[in-house]
Design a protein around this motif. Structure first.
Motif, PDB file in Angstrom:
ATOM      1  N   GLN A   1      58.856  33.413  23.836  1.00 53.75           N
ATOM      2  CA  GLN A   1      57.578  32.728  23.623  1.00 53.75           C
ATOM      3  C   GLN A   1      56.592  33.592  22.843  1.00 53.75           C
ATOM      4  OE1 GLN A   1      56.737  31.759  27.729  1.00 53.75           O
ATOM      5  NE2 GLN A   1      57.748  29.789  27.533  1.00 53.75           N
ATOM      6  N   TYR A   2      57.068  34.176  21.753  1.00 55.11           N
ATOM      7  CA  TYR A   2      56.218  35.022  20.915  1.00 55.11           C
ATOM      8  C   TYR A   2      55.003  34.277  20.374  1.00 55.11           C
ATOM      9  CZ  TYR A   2      60.105  38.364  20.630  1.00 55.11           C
ATOM     10  OH  TYR A   2      61.097  39.263  20.920  1.00 55.11           O
ATOM     11  N   GLU A   3      55.172  32.987  20.058  1.00 52.10           N
ATOM     12  CA  GLU A   3      54.095  32.224  19.431  1.00 52.10           C
ATOM     13  C   GLU A   3      53.045  31.755  20.430  1.00 52.10           C
ATOM     14  OE1 GLU A   3      57.459  31.334  18.507  1.00 52.10           O
ATOM     15  OE2 GLU A   3      57.214  32.728  16.848  1.00 52.10           O
ATOM     16  N   GLN A   4      53.347  31.794  21.713  1.00 56.09           N
ATOM     17  CA  GLN A   4      52.410  31.303  22.720  1.00 56.09           C
ATOM     18  C   GLN A   4      51.187  32.207  22.809  1.00 56.09           C
ATOM     19  OE1 GLN A   4      54.093  30.160  26.416  1.00 56.09           O
ATOM     20  NE2 GLN A   4      52.133  30.045  27.450  1.00 56.09           N
ATOM     21  N   THR A   5      50.046  31.582  22.995  1.00 58.36           N
ATOM     22  CA  THR A   5      48.816  32.326  23.224  1.00 58.36           C
ATOM     23  C   THR A   5      48.669  32.498  24.727  1.00 58.36           C
ATOM     24  OG1 THR A   5      47.818  31.363  21.266  1.00 58.36           O
ATOM     25  CG2 THR A   5      46.327  32.350  22.874  1.00 58.36           C
ATOM     26  N   PHE A   6      48.629  33.742  25.175  1.00 59.99           N
ATOM     27  CA  PHE A   6      48.496  34.038  26.595  1.00 59.99           C
ATOM     28  C   PHE A   6      47.047  34.343  26.923  1.00 59.99           C
ATOM     29  CE2 PHE A   6      52.935  35.155  25.657  1.00 59.99           C
ATOM     30  CZ  PHE A   6      53.578  34.409  26.635  1.00 59.99           C
ATOM     31  N   LEU A   7      46.647  33.949  28.109  1.00 55.95           N
ATOM     32  CA  LEU A   7      45.307  34.246  28.605  1.00 55.95           C
ATOM     33  C   LEU A   7      45.247  35.696  29.059  1.00 55.95           C
ATOM     34  CD1 LEU A   7      44.952  31.060  30.844  1.00 55.95           C
ATOM     35  CD2 LEU A   7      43.908  31.434  28.589  1.00 55.95           C
ATOM     36  N   PRO A   8      44.054  36.272  29.151  1.00 59.76           N
ATOM     37  CA  PRO A   8      43.940  37.625  29.731  1.00 59.76           C
ATOM     38  C   PRO A   8      44.406  37.583  31.191  1.00 59.76           C
ATOM     39  CG  PRO A   8      41.883  36.956  28.677  1.00 59.76           C
ATOM     40  CD  PRO A   8      42.771  35.751  28.693  1.00 59.76           C
ATOM     41  N   VAL A   9      44.998  38.650  31.648  1.00 63.49           N
ATOM     42  CA  VAL A   9      45.493  38.721  33.014  1.00 63.49           C
ATOM     43  C   VAL A   9      44.325  38.581  33.984  1.00 63.49           C
ATOM     44  CG1 VAL A   9      46.630  40.226  34.706  1.00 63.49           C
ATOM     45  CG2 VAL A   9      47.501  40.085  32.367  1.00 63.49           C
ATOM     46  N   ALA A  10      44.529  37.711  34.971  1.00 67.48           N
ATOM     47  CA  ALA A  10      43.493  37.453  35.979  1.00 67.48           C
ATOM     48  C   ALA A  10      43.608  38.471  37.106  1.00 67.48           C
ATOM     49  CB  ALA A  10      43.684  36.043  36.534  1.00 67.48           C
ATOM     50  N   PRO A  11      42.535  38.680  37.866  1.00 63.82           N
ATOM     51  CA  PRO A  11      42.653  39.531  39.061  1.00 63.82           C
ATOM     52  C   PRO A  11      43.742  38.952  39.971  1.00 63.82           C
ATOM     53  CG  PRO A  11      40.350  39.079  38.581  1.00 63.82           C
ATOM     54  CD  PRO A  11      41.164  38.207  37.671  1.00 63.82           C
ATOM     55  N   PHE A  12      44.687  39.787  40.361  1.00 72.57           N
ATOM     56  CA  PHE A  12      45.861  39.272  41.061  1.00 72.57           C
ATOM     57  C   PHE A  12      45.517  38.573  42.367  1.00 72.57           C
ATOM     58  CE2 PHE A  12      49.537  39.482  43.883  1.00 72.57           C
ATOM     59  CZ  PHE A  12      50.392  38.683  43.146  1.00 72.57           C
ATOM     60  N   ALA A  13      44.621  39.109  43.158  1.00 76.36           N
ATOM     61  CA  ALA A  13      44.289  38.485  44.451  1.00 76.36           C
ATOM     62  C   ALA A  13      43.834  37.042  44.248  1.00 76.36           C
ATOM     63  CB  ALA A  13      43.216  39.304  45.173  1.00 76.36           C
ATOM     64  N   GLU A  14      42.990  36.823  43.262  1.00 74.15           N
ATOM     65  CA  GLU A  14      42.504  35.469  42.979  1.00 74.15           C
ATOM     66  C   GLU A  14      43.632  34.561  42.501  1.00 74.15           C
ATOM     67  OE1 GLU A  14      39.242  35.520  40.186  1.00 74.15           O
ATOM     68  OE2 GLU A  14      38.298  37.193  41.245  1.00 74.15           O
ATOM     69  N   GLN A  15      44.427  35.068  41.583  1.00 77.66           N
ATOM     70  CA  GLN A  15      45.509  34.262  41.009  1.00 77.66           C
ATOM     71  C   GLN A  15      46.589  33.969  42.052  1.00 77.66           C
ATOM     72  OE1 GLN A  15      45.215  32.830  38.142  1.00 77.66           O
ATOM     73  NE2 GLN A  15      47.220  31.873  38.109  1.00 77.66           N
ATOM     74  N   PHE A  16      46.854  34.915  42.928  1.00 79.28           N
ATOM     75  CA  PHE A  16      47.855  34.723  43.970  1.00 79.28           C
ATOM     76  C   PHE A  16      47.405  33.629  44.935  1.00 79.28           C
ATOM     77  CE2 PHE A  16      50.334  36.893  47.614  1.00 79.28           C
ATOM     78  CZ  PHE A  16      51.447  36.093  47.377  1.00 79.28           C
ATOM     79  N   ARG A  17      46.130  33.646  45.305  1.00 81.29           N
ATOM     80  CA  ARG A  17      45.586  32.579  46.164  1.00 81.29           C
ATOM     81  C   ARG A  17      45.707  31.217  45.472  1.00 81.29           C
ATOM     82  NH1 ARG A  17      41.861  36.481  47.321  1.00 81.29           N
ATOM     83  NH2 ARG A  17      41.864  37.168  49.475  1.00 81.29           N
ATOM     84  N   LYS A  18      45.360  31.205  44.190  1.00 81.74           N
ATOM     85  CA  LYS A  18      45.445  29.959  43.409  1.00 81.74           C
ATOM     86  C   LYS A  18      46.890  29.459  43.372  1.00 81.74           C
ATOM     87  CE  LYS A  18      44.792  28.157  38.740  1.00 81.74           C
ATOM     88  NZ  LYS A  18      44.384  28.484  37.359  1.00 81.74           N
TER      89      LYS A  18
END
Length: 147
Positions: A73-90
């Motif tokens: 997925q080289y062409e995909q635009t990735f978002l900046p990495v989120a704080p893990f605790a928040e993303q894990f809960r999500k």
């Protein structure tokens, strides 16, 4: 986990495509070249920060690097990495998992889950992979790189 055996192969492939050797990659990522060599030999797995640094450097998906997907997925635009605790809960909310249920299925210690959810510690690649497989989601989603 068996799938992590693809990490050395994928890392070699990405390094070849980018024209970097272990010392050059290590210098770019500000780490020791022995660490990169250990990843290439399958002796060591990247921690959270190193996994993020690798996928950002190669601009590929974490799922590709860890062997879940065969598409970089080289062409995909990735978002900046989120704080893990928040993303894990999500992720647990999105995929309908309680901490208890996920801990039982992955056999990861309760203490590790607690430390991740409080932001005291970050998971290693093998734990991220176990969680993603159990939740049937992407490691990139767990990192907050995709929504």
């Amino acid at each position: 986990m068996d799938i992590l055996s693809k990490l050395p192969e994928r890392l070699k492939e990405l390094m070849f495509d980018k024209g970097v050797n272990p010392p050059k990659l290590a210098k770019q990522l500000k780490m020791g070249s022995n660490t990169i060599t250990r990843y290439l030999q399958g002796i060591r797995l990247p921690n959270f920060q190193t996994l993020v640094a690798l996928v950002e450097y190669f601009h590929c998906s974490a799922d590709f690097l860890l062997g879940i997907s065969d598409q970089p997925q080289y062409e995909q635009t990735f978002l900046p990495v989120a704080p893990f605790a928040e993303q894990f809960r999500k992720a647990m909310e999105t995929y309908g998992f309680s901490q208890y249920a996920l801990q039982k299925k992955t056999k990861i210690s309760w203490n590790s889950f607690h430390q991740w959810l409080t932001g005291e510690r970050l998971p290693y690649a093998d734990s991220l992979l176990k969680i993603a497989v159990e939740m049937e989601c992407s490691v990139d989603f767990l990192l907050g790189r995709i929504s």
